[in-house]
Design an enzyme around this catalytic site. Structure first.
Site, short mmCIF file in Angstrom:
data_model
loop_
_atom_site.label_atom_id
_atom_site.label_comp_id
_atom_site.label_asym_id
_atom_site.label_seq_id
_atom_site.Cartn_x
_atom_site.Cartn_y
_atom_site.Cartn_z
CB CYS A 214 60.51 -45.60 -44.52
SG CYS A 214 59.17 -47.26 -43.81
CG ASP B 128 60.36 -50.89 -49.55
OD1 ASP B 128 59.98 -51.30 -50.41
OD2 ASP B 128 60.38 -50.99 -48.41
CB CYS C 289 60.11 -54.00 -46.28
SG CYS C 289 60.30 -52.31 -46.53
CB CYS D 274 55.53 -48.01 -47.36
SG CYS D 274 56.56 -47.16 -46.47
S1 FES Z 1 57.73 -50.21 -44.95
FE1 FES Z 1 58.48 -50.89 -46.78
S2 FES Z 1 59.55 -48.83 -47.21
FE2 FES Z 1 58.21 -48.40 -45.76
#
Ligand code: FES
Ligand SMILES: Cc1ncc(COP(=O)(O)O)c(C=O)c1O
Lengths: 138, 397
Positions: free
Chosen positions: A107, A38, A36, A63
């Site tokens: 994550c 991050d 995603c 997140c």
């Molecule tokens: S879903 Fe994107 S960092 Fe957790």
């Protein structure tokens, strides 16, 4: 998408431990999440003689699960030797958080990889071999 | 944890209003007859449905016979697309035109039509504010085009499309025109005749009627294959025993909506603009997504905050009692950022840091002020722990 995070996750998300930077860190590592997009950045202060991680800080763009995993992982490696820190797995982090929703397991991988990258940075700076990092999804 | 309930997600759904609830109540146990039954007791059920049909038709300047009740906005969208393409296939019409920013009820139906039936689909792009260019519609139409389906107003960024112009082009080119007005119908005055609309989807739960009731307007004379096969309800065009109470609720909700729409929207759009300008003034590097003024749904605020991730902001807001929504990848089941924000040209990290607030009848001016009080703090605090924000500041220094 509704998420049911454990109380531990919410605690570490609302009050993350070890947020920040270390200006003269012995090891710095960054990991990105291909899923995603991050990012987690981790800073280590390591005692040269004892090889114990005396301080650790992080910054995370991601997140709640990513932030809580970062916070928990830094707590778990603080005071440990670099070897012990290397052995910390994302599933141990997730377990310490009383579990993560299945879709959010990746994550916690971010935290494991950022720590590995920082430890390799430390190793490289101290003339040690860099250990290949095994990428995995969850 | 939260005493406050500041509901700023009216686009996701709305509560059934007390008046609507009251109108529906008799139709569960008192008046329960199957509208299709012959005995006189069922007359009341039939009459209630026909009244609701009239109420919905009146709201859009349609004829009652042009209104068909369905189970949802999603069903209406499915019916319009599948029914039209299936009907026109034998005439060699195998092409569908839609846009990249449609709701998944349209997009996934279009994908299905392509994958399973081999129909061609053109997904029109939008400009940076989310507008479809009517000339793109004109240019995309060919002699195989069966249907153009462009949403009336977008549910994420609130951009209102040039529907009248698109409808005009479709009439001129003799192509059918469907619009998903699930969001628009709850907030705008719509005249299907004036706007050249052939088919239009609406949904009850966006307009203070219950979830699980919707309607499809089908202009007189337009044929499409049935979607629900079975009994002869809805003039033999939509099978299944009618959702009596739901239909009554939708009719009542539409009538009430129309009587208060102008006042409601004047108030709500001024709060919308207060929130937008407040956010842009108080939060550095905040960006508005979508159009402004009368080209934006009166209730929609969608902003991006570089350096932060939307799900975290949602949880921080939730902790303070505010319900909102985000286009962040982290909060979607697929871990993909919002297709709408990407179609507007936003970078992944900007889609990541997006928040949507949608106002409605539950909103008060105190809510507006409260949001503007807590949001800047929340964004600042999360940015402080973000490496992306740090990089952004360095590259902007
Ligand atoms: S879903 Fe994107 S960092 Fe957790
Ligand atoms: C634009 C749009 N179309 C369709 C739908 C689906 O409507 P329903 O929930 O009634 O199936 C929604 C609701 O989220 C929507 O916003």
């Amino acid at each position: 998408m509704a998420l049911d995070y454990s109380q531990k996750v919410m605690d570490h998300f609302m009050n993350p431990r070890n947020v920040g930077e270390i200006s003269n860190a012995d090891g710095v590592g960054e990991a990105g999440n291909p899923k995603c997009g991050d990012i987690m950045k981790i800073y280590l202060k390591v005692n040269d003689e004892t090889k114990i991680i005396e301080d650790v800080k992080f910054k995370t763009f991601g997140c709640a699960s990513a932030i809580a995993s970062s916070s928990m992982a830094t707590e778990m490696i603080k005071g440990k030797t670099v070897q012990e820190a290397w052995d910390l797995t994302n599933s141990a982090v997730a377990e310490a958080l009383d579990g993560l929703p299945p879709i959010k397991m990746h994550c916690s991988v971010l935290a494991e990889e950022a720590i590995h990258t920082a430890l390799n940075d430390y190793r490289a700076k101290h003339g040690m071999d860099v250990i290949p990092i095994e990428h995995h999804e969850d | 944890m939260q005493e406050k309930f500041v509901y700023m997600d009216h686009t996701a759904t709305t509560p059934v209003s007390p008046e609507v609830m009251k109108a529906m109540m008799p139709y569960f146990s008192e008046v329960f007859g199957n509208p299709s039954s012959v005995y006189s007791y069922s007359k009341k059920s039939r009459a209630a449905i026909e009244k609701a049909r009239m109420q919905v038709a009146n709201a859009f300047n349609a004829a009652p016979a042009e209104i068909f009740f369905t189970s949802s906005g999603t069903e209406s969208d499915n019916w319009a697309l599948k029914g039209t393409l299936e009907n026109l296939k034998s005439k060699g019409k195998t092409h569908l035109i839609t846009s990249k920013i449609e709701h998944h009820a349209i997009l996934h139906t279009a994908e299905y039509l392509h994958k399973i039936h081999g129909f061609d689909v053109t997904y029109l792009p939008v400009d940076s504010e989310g507008r479809v260019n009517p000339e793109d519609v004109r240019n995309a139409i060919n002699d195989k085009t069966a249907l153009v389906s462009i949403m009336f107003a977008n549910n994420e960024v609130g951009t209102i499309q040039p529907i009248k112009k698109i409808g005009e082009i479709c009439r001129e080119k003799k192509v059918l025109f469907h619009t998903d007005a699930v969001q628009a119908a709850a907030q705008l005055n719509i005249d299907v005749k004036d706007l050249n609309i052939d088919m239009m989807s609406i949904s009850g739960h966006k307009m203070y009627a219950p979830k699980g009731i919707g309607a499809l307007y089908i202009r007189k004379g337009i044929r499409l294959e049935n979607f629900m096969h079975g009994g002869g309800q809805e003039s033999a065009r939509r099978a299944s025993t009618e959702n009596l109470a739901g239909i009554v609720g939708l009719g009542e909700a539409m009538e009430i909506l129309k009587t208060r729409l102008d006042d409601d929207m004047r108030r709500i759009s001024s709060w919308r603009d207060e929130i937008i300008s407040g956010i842009l003034a108080k939060i550095p590097y905040a960006k508005l997504n979508g159009a402004t003024g009368s080209e934006r749904l009166p209730n929609n605020i969608n902003c991006s905050f570089i350096g932060v991730e939307g799900e975290t902001l949602l949880l921080d807001l939730d902790y303070r009692g505010i319900s909102a929504s985000t286009g962040s990848a982290c909060s979607s089941a697929s871990l993909d950022p919002s297709h709408v924000l990407l179609a507007l040209g936003l970078k992944h990290e900007m889609a990541h840091g997006s928040l949507r607030f949608t106002l409605g009848r539950l909103t008060t001016h105190d809510h507006v002020k409260y949001l503007l009080e807590v949001l800047p703090e929340i964004v600042a605090r999360r940015r402080e722990m973000s490496p992306l924000w740090e990089d952004f500041l360095k590259s902007n220094a």
